[in-house]
Design an enzyme around this catalytic site. Structure first.
Site, mmCIF file in Angstrom:
data_model
loop_
_atom_site.group_PDB
_atom_site.id
_atom_site.type_symbol
_atom_site.label_atom_id
_atom_site.label_comp_id
_atom_site.label_asym_id
_atom_site.label_seq_id
_atom_site.Cartn_x
_atom_site.Cartn_y
_atom_site.Cartn_z
ATOM 1 N N GLY A 82 -0.437 4.453 0.338
ATOM 2 C CA GLY A 82 -1.226 5.568 0.824
ATOM 3 C C GLY A 82 -0.363 6.453 1.714
ATOM 4 N N PHE A 83 -0.998 7.225 2.575
ATOM 5 C CA PHE A 83 -0.263 8.143 3.438
ATOM 6 C C PHE A 83 0.733 7.403 4.332
ATOM 7 C CE2 PHE A 83 -4.149 10.573 2.511
ATOM 8 C CZ PHE A 83 -3.569 11.751 2.056
ATOM 9 N N GLY A 84 0.288 6.326 4.973
ATOM 10 C CA GLY A 84 1.160 5.594 5.879
ATOM 11 C C GLY A 84 2.269 4.851 5.167
ATOM 12 N N VAL A 105 -2.068 -7.554 -4.380
ATOM 13 C CA VAL A 105 -1.742 -8.646 -3.470
ATOM 14 C C VAL A 105 -3.006 -9.441 -3.179
ATOM 15 C CG1 VAL A 105 -0.831 -9.270 -1.201
ATOM 16 C CG2 VAL A 105 0.146 -7.325 -2.444
ATOM 17 N N GLU A 118 -18.884 17.491 3.376
ATOM 18 C CA GLU A 118 -18.147 18.220 2.348
ATOM 19 C C GLU A 118 -18.757 18.014 0.968
ATOM 20 O OE1 GLU A 118 -13.814 18.305 4.631
ATOM 21 O OE2 GLU A 118 -14.223 16.754 3.133
ATOM 22 N N ASP A 138 -5.576 2.573 8.103
ATOM 23 C CA ASP A 138 -6.911 1.979 8.198
ATOM 24 C C ASP A 138 -6.884 0.474 8.405
ATOM 25 O OD1 ASP A 138 -8.311 4.376 7.905
ATOM 26 O OD2 ASP A 138 -8.246 4.274 5.728
ATOM 27 N N GLY A 175 0.812 -1.207 0.000
ATOM 28 C CA GLY A 175 0.000 0.000 0.000
ATOM 29 C C GLY A 175 0.844 1.256 0.000
ATOM 30 N N ALA A 204 -6.006 10.618 7.742
ATOM 31 C CA ALA A 204 -4.741 10.681 7.014
ATOM 32 C C ALA A 204 -3.594 11.046 7.943
ATOM 33 C CB ALA A 204 -4.854 11.701 5.876
ATOM 34 N N GLN A 205 -3.822 11.967 8.866
ATOM 35 C CA GLN A 205 -2.737 12.391 9.748
ATOM 36 C C GLN A 205 -2.297 11.273 10.685
ATOM 37 O OE1 GLN A 205 -3.746 15.194 12.954
ATOM 38 N NE2 GLN A 205 -5.862 15.192 12.225
#
Length: 423
Positions: free
Chosen positions: A6-8, A72, A164, A293, A4, A309-310
């Protein structure tokens, strides 16, 4: 091995890459997606390239990092291999599971095609096309009842994404599309935000929730609280025992972790997230970690950290740094401590809510803070400049430049332009 980007996953890879550690990053997409701004792609405020960057470009400055494009299918922590679709197996010494989450329809998978959610660029393009197509169909419709149905938009879920989306859709209809049509009035479109809980933005204070609700209603959005969805069809939605005509339904109600989390064979919570200890390691599986997540990580008071995300970024940076030190000199992994930067949600033009601890800020100041933070977090200087300029242009003109209906959506809904017969 990092699954992955993503952010992490990216933060972990960069931290390890800075130490020259050999890392393989695998993702089923070739780009990193800035999901907090994806709703603006769905509502034609930004284009897809504004919120995405190729993974290889982000990581190319780290010679020790290899990027593989693939999905995967299975993780075998005992044999220490992962299997890609097609059967290829790749071994690992250490594994970081950062596979993110997908949409959850709470047991109603049949709703997925009728109420698209917002997790990928493809999702955003689908929502944008269907949304714009509903107004195009209404413009050529002669039946007032059908016109009203086609311009009735329902958004399910009152979290940050739903709030939003509702605000952005309302502004699109009332300030942009209203000037472009002749037979219908997009400004009179019916926009309904549905939330099963007693209030919007459950993770925020009641003050912030009340502000968000008032601002949405000021934009013309109908907010239905304590209301569960009972059924969705191609032309209607059923809530509280009432079937209402619908031209578009958007799902923003829930997510579920990647199924790879369960493949580890470790303990998971009710939603399927892997239970990890304070160092982000999976108990019972040496050298296996989970972040973002995919992980159920608790803060010092025992509460699970939110799927933000943070959180993922901080976990990725911490784990990458600690693993680098451990591999270089045997240092024990330090426990992870999350430092909240606050929670924010935008509620339309120059209106947002921001909270950190007991402090709540709303209005224009919160909106400016939200914009600054999101621009800063975008990957790539050129993206920051482009998004900033587009936001300024949109603010001054109320225009939206990415109002495209893709051909596949037009064909699917039966509105593709047919070639004229010659002669």
């Amino acid at each position: 091995m990092i699954i992955g980007a993503g952010f992490g996953g990216l933060e972990a890879a960069k931290a390890l890459g800075r130490d020259g550690i050999a890392v393989t990053v695998i993702d089923r997409r070739n780009h990193h997606l800035f999901q907090p701004l994806l709703y603006q792609v769905a509502t034609a405020a930004l284009s897809a390239p504004d919120v995405a960057e190729p993974i290889r470009k982000i990581l190319r400055r780290y010679p020790s990092i290899q990027v593989l494009f693939g999905e995967v299918d299975r993780v075998d922590p005992v044999r220490r291999v992962i299997a890609l679709s097609g059967g290829t197996e790749i071994g690992f010494d250490y594994l970081i599971l950062a596979s993110g989450a997908s949409l959850s329809y709470f047991g109603h998978s049949e709703w997925a095609s009728l109420a698209p959610g917002l997790k990928t660029i493809e999702d955003a393009r689908t929502i944008r096309s269907r949304l714009l197509l509903s107004f195009e169909q209404a413009e050529r419709e002669t039946d007032p009842v059908e016109q009203q149905r086609l311009t009735s938009i329902f958004i399910i879920g009152g979290g940050p994404t739903g709030v939003e989306l509702a605000g952005s859709v309302a502004e699109l209809c009332r300030y942009t599309l209203a000037r472009d049509f002749r037979n219908i009035s997009p400004a009179a479109a019916r926009i309904v935000l549905i939330e099963a809980a007693p209030r919007l933005l459950a993770a925020f204070s009641e003050t912030a929730s009340d502000y968000a609700k008032a601002r949405l209603e000021r934009l013309g959005v109908t907010v239905r609280l304590r209301t569960a969805v009972e059924d969705i069809t191609a032309t209607s939605i059923t809530i509280a025992g009432e079937s209402l005509p619908a031209g578009m339904v958007i799902w923003a109600a829930g997510v579920k972790p990647s199924p790879l989390a369960r493949d580890l064979g470790a303990a998971v919570d009710r939603s399927g997230r892997v239970m990890v200890d304070s160092t982000l390691a999976v108990p019972g599986l040496p050298g296996v970690f989970a972040i973002g997540d995919a992980a159920h990580c608790k803060d010092p008071d025992g509460s699970p950290l939110p799927g933000l995300a943070q959180v993922a970024k901080q976990q990725g940076f911490h784990l990458g740094r600690e693993l680098g030190l451990h591999l270089q000199d045997g240092t024990s992994l330090a426990p992870f401590r999350y430092a909240s930067r606050g929670n924010a949600a935008i509620v339309g033009r120059h209106a947002a809510v921001f909270e950190k601890g007991r402090r709540t800020i709303s209005g224009t100041l919160a909106w400016l803070g939200w914009a600054f933070v999101h621009v800063y977090l975008l990957v790539g200087f050129q993206h920051r400049m482009l998004v900033s300029l587009q936001w300024l242009w949109r603010y001054l003109t109320y225009e939206r430049g990415a109002r495209l209906i893709t051909e596949d959506q037009a064909v699917e809904r039966g509105t593709a332009t047919q070639p004229r017969q010659q002669g």
